[in-house]
Design a protein around this motif. Structure first.
Motif, PDB file in Angstrom:
ATOM      1  N   LEU A  26      64.162  -0.749  78.093  1.00 36.52           N
ATOM      2  CA  LEU A  26      63.109  -0.817  77.078  1.00 36.52           C
ATOM      3  C   LEU A  26      62.576   0.571  76.758  1.00 36.52           C
ATOM      4  O   LEU A  26      62.398   0.924  75.579  1.00 36.52           O
ATOM      5  N   PHE A  35      62.077   0.309  69.141  1.00 37.69           N
ATOM      6  CA  PHE A  35      61.163  -0.766  69.517  1.00 37.69           C
ATOM      7  C   PHE A  35      59.726  -0.371  69.195  1.00 37.69           C
ATOM      8  O   PHE A  35      59.325   0.779  69.438  1.00 37.69           O
ATOM      9  N   SER A  38      56.733  -5.105  72.687  1.00 43.59           N
ATOM     10  CA  SER A  38      57.517  -5.995  73.542  1.00 43.59           C
ATOM     11  C   SER A  38      56.597  -6.625  74.572  1.00 43.59           C
ATOM     12  O   SER A  38      55.506  -6.120  74.836  1.00 43.59           O
ATOM     13  N   ILE A  49      60.812  -8.806  71.719  1.00 46.86           N
ATOM     14  CA  ILE A  49      60.826  -7.389  71.356  1.00 46.86           C
ATOM     15  C   ILE A  49      60.798  -7.336  69.835  1.00 46.86           C
ATOM     16  O   ILE A  49      61.540  -8.062  69.166  1.00 46.86           O
TER      17      ILE A  49
END
Length: 99
Positions: A26, A35, A38, A49
């Motif tokens: 992540l 991203f 999340s 996510i």
């Protein structure tokens, strides 16, 4: 923009065993700018996510590289949407509908 929904397919002890590798993965996704949010689902049967600035092929590649997938403890459902409205703090992620 994409919603990557994880559903656990193994007991939580197997999830927890792979968790530190998943968190490191992540962090790489955040560092790369893929991203934007999340977290775990409640109840704890998976996670979500939110990814932006990528195409579907990249979203699928990222999901396949998740240690949870490599360890066989989760499955992904990938949903693409066009974020035409956002909160002011997320204005940079607003998208235009295709013509």
């Amino acid at each position: 923009m994409f919603i990557l929904e994880l559903t656990y397919t193994a007991p939580l002890d197997r999830i927890d065993a792979a968790l530190s590798d998943h968190v490191a993965w992540l962090e790489q996704g955040y560092a790369a700018g893929h991203f934007i949010a999340s977290g775990r689902k409640d109840p704890r049967d998976g996670g979500v996510i939110i990814a932006a600035g990528i195409d579907r092929a990249t979203a699928e590649k990222l999901a396949a590289e998740d240690p949870f997938v490599r360890e066989g403890v989760c499955e992904y459902r990938i949903t693409q949407f066009v974020a035409t409205k956002t909160a002011p703090a997320l204005a940079e992620y607003r998208e235009q509908l295709p013509s």
